[in-house]
Design a protein around this motif. Structure first.
Motif, PDB file in Angstrom:
ATOM      1  N   PRO A   1       0.841  -1.206   0.000  1.00 10.19           N
ATOM      2  CA  PRO A   1       0.000   0.000   0.000  1.00 10.19           C
ATOM      3  C   PRO A   1       0.871   1.249   0.000  1.00 10.19           C
ATOM      4  O   PRO A   1       1.920   1.295   0.638  1.00 10.19           O
ATOM      5  CB  PRO A   1      -0.783  -0.130   1.309  1.00 10.19           C
ATOM      6  CG  PRO A   1       0.136  -0.889   2.216  1.00 10.19           C
ATOM      7  CD  PRO A   1       0.980  -1.784   1.343  1.00 10.19           C
ATOM      8  N   ASN A   2       0.433   2.257  -0.731  1.00 14.30           N
ATOM      9  CA  ASN A   2       1.116   3.557  -0.751  1.00 14.30           C
ATOM     10  C   ASN A   2       0.095   4.643  -0.431  1.00 14.30           C
ATOM     11  O   ASN A   2      -0.973   4.713  -1.062  1.00 14.30           O
ATOM     12  CB  ASN A   2       1.727   3.837  -2.131  1.00 14.30           C
ATOM     13  CG  ASN A   2       2.980   3.032  -2.375  1.00 14.30           C
ATOM     14  OD1 ASN A   2       3.783   2.845  -1.481  1.00 14.30           O
ATOM     15  ND2 ASN A   2       3.127   2.542  -3.597  1.00 14.30           N
TER      16      ASN A   2
ATOM     17  N   ARG B   1      -3.225  10.741  -2.198  1.00 14.27           N
ATOM     18  CA  ARG B   1      -3.192   9.623  -3.144  1.00 14.27           C
ATOM     19  C   ARG B   1      -3.113   8.310  -2.388  1.00 14.27           C
ATOM     20  O   ARG B   1      -2.440   8.203  -1.364  1.00 14.27           O
ATOM     21  CB  ARG B   1      -1.984   9.744  -4.078  1.00 14.27           C
ATOM     22  CG  ARG B   1      -2.008  10.977  -4.962  1.00 14.27           C
ATOM     23  CD  ARG B   1      -0.761  11.072  -5.809  1.00 14.27           C
ATOM     24  NE  ARG B   1      -0.737  12.294  -6.610  1.00 14.27           N
ATOM     25  CZ  ARG B   1       0.258  12.637  -7.396  1.00 14.27           C
ATOM     26  NH1 ARG B   1       1.330  11.861  -7.490  1.00 14.27           N
ATOM     27  NH2 ARG B   1       0.211  13.763  -8.086  1.00 14.27           N
ATOM     28  N   LYS B   2      -3.782   7.326  -2.944  1.00 12.04           N
ATOM     29  CA  LYS B   2      -3.778   5.984  -2.347  1.00 12.04           C
ATOM     30  C   LYS B   2      -3.584   4.971  -3.464  1.00 12.04           C
ATOM     31  O   LYS B   2      -4.282   5.019  -4.483  1.00 12.04           O
ATOM     32  CB  LYS B   2      -5.098   5.724  -1.619  1.00 12.04           C
ATOM     33  CG  LYS B   2      -5.285   4.296  -1.151  1.00 12.04           C
ATOM     34  CD  LYS B   2      -6.680   4.106  -0.555  1.00 12.04           C
ATOM     35  CE  LYS B   2      -6.947   2.662  -0.182  1.00 12.04           C
ATOM     36  NZ  LYS B   2      -8.311   2.463   0.343  1.00 12.04           N
ATOM     37  N   GLN B   3      -2.631   4.078  -3.288  1.00 13.49           N
ATOM     38  CA  GLN B   3      -2.382   3.004  -4.244  1.00 13.49           C
ATOM     39  C   GLN B   3      -2.293   1.679  -3.495  1.00 13.49           C
ATOM     40  O   GLN B   3      -1.519   1.554  -2.543  1.00 13.49           O
ATOM     41  CB  GLN B   3      -1.071   3.230  -5.002  1.00 13.49           C
ATOM     42  CG  GLN B   3      -1.177   4.160  -6.178  1.00 13.49           C
ATOM     43  CD  GLN B   3       0.101   4.185  -6.995  1.00 13.49           C
ATOM     44  OE1 GLN B   3       1.190   4.001  -6.476  1.00 13.49           O
ATOM     45  NE2 GLN B   3      -0.023   4.390  -8.290  1.00 13.49           N
TER      46      GLN B   3
ATOM     47  N   ASN C   1      -4.851  -0.588  -7.715  1.00 12.52           N
ATOM     48  CA  ASN C   1      -6.086   0.185  -7.543  1.00 12.52           C
ATOM     49  C   ASN C   1      -5.688   1.521  -6.933  1.00 12.52           C
ATOM     50  O   ASN C   1      -5.259   1.590  -5.776  1.00 12.52           O
ATOM     51  CB  ASN C   1      -7.057  -0.560  -6.620  1.00 12.52           C
ATOM     52  CG  ASN C   1      -8.396   0.157  -6.511  1.00 12.52           C
ATOM     53  OD1 ASN C   1      -8.612   1.184  -7.139  1.00 12.52           O
ATOM     54  ND2 ASN C   1      -9.281  -0.391  -5.706  1.00 12.52           N
ATOM     55  N   GLY C   2      -5.778   2.578  -7.741  1.00  8.59           N
ATOM     56  CA  GLY C   2      -5.322   3.887  -7.288  1.00  8.59           C
ATOM     57  C   GLY C   2      -6.445   4.890  -7.196  1.00  8.59           C
ATOM     58  O   GLY C   2      -7.389   4.880  -7.997  1.00  8.59           O
ATOM     59  N   LYS C   3      -6.357   5.750  -6.196  1.00 13.31           N
ATOM     60  CA  LYS C   3      -7.322   6.825  -6.011  1.00 13.31           C
ATOM     61  C   LYS C   3      -6.569   8.103  -5.673  1.00 13.31           C
ATOM     62  O   LYS C   3      -5.622   8.094  -4.891  1.00 13.31           O
ATOM     63  CB  LYS C   3      -8.312   6.493  -4.890  1.00 13.31           C
ATOM     64  CG  LYS C   3      -9.204   5.290  -5.179  1.00 13.31           C
ATOM     65  CD  LYS C   3     -10.170   5.044  -4.038  1.00 13.31           C
ATOM     66  CE  LYS C   3     -11.034   3.814  -4.298  1.00 13.31           C
ATOM     67  NZ  LYS C   3     -11.924   3.999  -5.458  1.00 13.31           N
TER      68      LYS C   3
ATOM     69  N   GLU D   1      -8.326   4.949 -10.702  1.00 14.11           N
ATOM     70  CA  GLU D   1      -7.592   4.259 -11.763  1.00 14.11           C
ATOM     71  C   GLU D   1      -7.369   2.805 -11.380  1.00 14.11           C
ATOM     72  O   GLU D   1      -6.982   2.495 -10.254  1.00 14.11           O
ATOM     73  CB  GLU D   1      -6.244   4.919 -12.036  1.00 14.11           C
ATOM     74  CG  GLU D   1      -5.454   4.231 -13.141  1.00 14.11           C
ATOM     75  CD  GLU D   1      -4.111   4.881 -13.417  1.00 14.11           C
ATOM     76  OE1 GLU D   1      -3.497   4.549 -14.448  1.00 14.11           O
ATOM     77  OE2 GLU D   1      -3.683   5.723 -12.606  1.00 14.11           O
ATOM     78  N   GLN D   2      -7.649   1.915 -12.328  1.00 14.23           N
ATOM     79  CA  GLN D   2      -7.328   0.496 -12.189  1.00 14.23           C
ATOM     80  C   GLN D   2      -6.315   0.134 -13.267  1.00 14.23           C
ATOM     81  O   GLN D   2      -6.523   0.431 -14.451  1.00 14.23           O
ATOM     82  CB  GLN D   2      -8.578  -0.387 -12.332  1.00 14.23           C
ATOM     83  CG  GLN D   2      -9.471  -0.399 -11.090  1.00 14.23           C
ATOM     84  CD  GLN D   2     -10.278   0.859 -10.934  1.00 14.23           C
ATOM     85  OE1 GLN D   2     -10.840   1.354 -11.904  1.00 14.23           O
ATOM     86  NE2 GLN D   2     -10.344   1.404  -9.730  1.00 14.23           N
ATOM     87  N   LEU D   3      -5.223  -0.505 -12.850  1.00 16.64           N
ATOM     88  CA  LEU D   3      -4.137  -0.825 -13.767  1.00 16.64           C
ATOM     89  C   LEU D   3      -3.807  -2.303 -13.670  1.00 16.64           C
ATOM     90  O   LEU D   3      -3.571  -2.823 -12.576  1.00 16.64           O
ATOM     91  CB  LEU D   3      -2.902   0.007 -13.429  1.00 16.64           C
ATOM     92  CG  LEU D   3      -1.645  -0.235 -14.272  1.00 16.64           C
ATOM     93  CD1 LEU D   3      -1.871   0.235 -15.705  1.00 16.64           C
ATOM     94  CD2 LEU D   3      -0.450   0.481 -13.659  1.00 16.64           C
TER      95      LEU D   3
END
Length: 561
Positions: free
Chosen positions: A19-20, A50-52, A78-80, A116-118
């Motif tokens: 997690p970031n 930001r959350k990843q 999964n980023g927000k 964003e989903q990558l």
């Protein structure tokens, strides 16, 4: 959290969960003049979080029967990102300590959210071919798939005063002006002399369809490469990569209703122009060639000559293709994409001499040349900031790398790059006619390439205290003036260059026992300012902006089982 498990001497699997979380708060206050009379004061606050959540699985396999190595990995991110209340306030400082606000000096608040989903997956095979004793010859091939889906939302609010609300204040008392009691019903005396209950201040929502957008990017690729040692002193590799990319961006509403490009319904009050979809689809063949000749064929201290060529591409991002108009904190202006952007094609050439020594020292000198077609640049226009393609650009230069053990445990590393760049570009006027964004060429010129510094210097000095299991290093970086913002009308507004910044970082790592490592890092010790200036005949003495990011302190703890 990282876990690796060896199922068998020839088979290993691994998993990663990381997690970031990051939050950055920027505050800015500045003044300007209006026609040399009134003083304009602006105060902004921009917080972004930001959350990843990153998940990765990988496996490595070796099949003895075919002497084949297989590497596979797949990751999901999964980023927000959100900017929950970007405030921008502008007012005029008038005589007698009075201040004018509203009207030409709007109070704005923005709330922005990006999801964003990558998915990123890769597989690679490696097996020997044309085997001969002491001559390494391998065939490598594989493929990858990358998919990104982005959804962006923005909410905008203007501060409005009631029919009797004050549009000014005194003594720059912003706290009093924005006090919660001001956003309430109060009793006023109307023009007829009668008392009336009315709202004093309220925020008005701005609803624009282009504030909801979607972007999808998919890239499929496959590659094959032969790495062959022809004779003990000569090694070569030949490769070909095939990539197919599909990038799409649009306003969510217009896409769901199936509106075609330039459809009049793609324009709403609040938009600057008809917002068209951004579409990029292209298949690229990317060859590469590398040649290594050993002047001294010694495994411990070789001397090599390398010659390389490769063709690469750089694709416009979803944001660069999305024509949504967004007010940007950094530039204090609107930024919009360009749906007509083309893919960037790059030819890379370099020739390198490298020498290694038994004590661990090494030195290398490289000559390089890069040719660009459709290089993407950020341009300042009358409508705001946007991106456009430059016709042709080229960069040539020399790079020197060196590593030197000064005394035991004291090591110095340095990298110096000197480059000369040139861009041939067709200048365009960007304006709006009949709600359509029009790009009209008016001149051609040659100048320095956007984003390319004439010199870059990096240096690291590190020392290891073996008895304490502690290492320290200090790093230095500086880059020469580089073109940051291109002006679409340089006869009226000059280009903007980012001035050199002297950056010094410190890193201290201490091992505790067998399992723990603690690392302390200080980035940008000098808190060096970011200064971007207009290029004038007299030099770079007029600033476009000048700010500091601040010094960052980081403490990390690593535990190995």
């Amino acid at each position: 959290l990282q876990l690796t498990y060896k199922l068998h001497p020839n088979h290993t699997i691994g998993f990663l969960a990381m997690p970031n979380f990051l939050g950055v708060n920027n505050v800015r206050s500045f003044t300007d003049s209006a026609n040399g009379t009134n003083i304009i004061v602006s105060k902004d606050q921009f917080y972004e979080q930001r959350k990843q959540m990153i998940y990765q699985a990988k496996s490595q396999h070796y099949i003895p029967t075919f002497k084949t190595k297989i590497d596979f990995n797949i990751s999901y991110t999964n980023g927000k990102s959100s900017a929950p209340d970007f405030k921008t306030t502008t007012y005029a400082l008038l005589p007698n300590n009075l201040n004018a606000i509203g009207g030409g000096f709007p109070i704005r608040r923005f709330y922005r959210y990006l999801d964003e989903q990558l998915i990123d997956s890769r597989i690679k095979f490696e097996l020997p071919i044309l085997e001969k004793p002491s001559l390494s010859r391998k065939l490598k091939f594989g493929g990858s798939y990358l998919n990104s889906t982005k959804k962006s939302r923005q909410y905008e609010y203007f501060l409005d005063g009631g029919p009797y609300g004050a549009l000014g204040f005194s003594n720059q008392d912003l706290n009093g002006y924005f006090d919660l009691s001001e956003f309430d019903f109060k009793e006023f005396i109307n023009p007829t002399g009668s008392p009336e209950i009315s709202i004093n201040k309220a925020y008005r929502s701005v609803e624009i369809a282009s504030y909801r957008s979607i972007g999808i990017s998919s890239i499929y690729s496959g590659f094959a490469m032969a790495d062959i040692t022809i004779v003990p002193r000569l090694r070569t590799s030949l490769g070909l990569r095939v990539e197919h990319a599909s990038i799409f961006s649009d306003v969510f509403l217009y896409d769901s209703l199936g509106y075609a490009a330039n459809d009049e319904r793609r324009f709403q009050v609040g938009d600057a122009f008809i917002v068209n979809p951004g579409i990029s689809k292209e298949t690229n063949l990317l060859p590469s060639f590398n040649l290594i000749y050993k002047l001294r064929n010694d495994d411990t201290c070789p001397i090599n000559l390398r010659a390389n060529y490769s063709k690469t591409v750089a694709r416009p991002s979803v944001r660069e293709l999305t024509e949504t108009l967004i007010f940007d904190y950094e530039f204090r202006n609107f930024i919009f994409g360009n749906s007509q952007l083309k893919i960037v094609e790059i030819d890379n050439y370099d020739f390198r001499f490298e020498s290694y020594f038994k004590n661990g020292d090494n030195v290398s000198v490289s000559l390089f040349y890069k040719s660009f077609i459709n290089h993407i640049e950020l341009v300042q226009t009358t409508q705001g900031f946007s991106w456009q393609n430059a016709d042709r650009s080229k960069v040539k230069g020399i790079e020197i790398d060196a590593r030197k053990n000064i005394i035991k445990n004291l090591e110095f590393r340095s990298n110096i790059t000197l480059a000369q760049s040139l861009t041939n570009i067709v200048q365009n006027n960007i304006f709006v006619k009949n709600n359509l964004k029009v790009i009209e060429p008016f001149d051609t010129l040659s100048r320095q390439m956007s984003g390319q510094a004439p010199y870059v210097i990096n240096a690291i000095l590190s020392y290891a205290f073996d008895s304490l299991k502690l290492t320290t290093s200090i790093a230095y970086n500086v880059q020469g003036p580089r073109l940051a913002v291109v002006s679409a009308q340089p006869q009226f507004i000059p280009d903007v260059y980012e001035m050199p910044r002297h950056l010094i970082d410190l890193r201290i790592a201490k091992q505790l026992g067998k399992n723990f490592t603690i690392t302390f890092t200080v980035k940008d010790i000098l808190n060096s300012p970011v200064r971007r200036s207009y290029k004038l005949p007299s030099g770079y003495d007029v600033n476009f902006d000048n700010f500091r990011w601040g010094t960052m302190y980081n403490l990390s703890v690593l535990y190995k089982i």
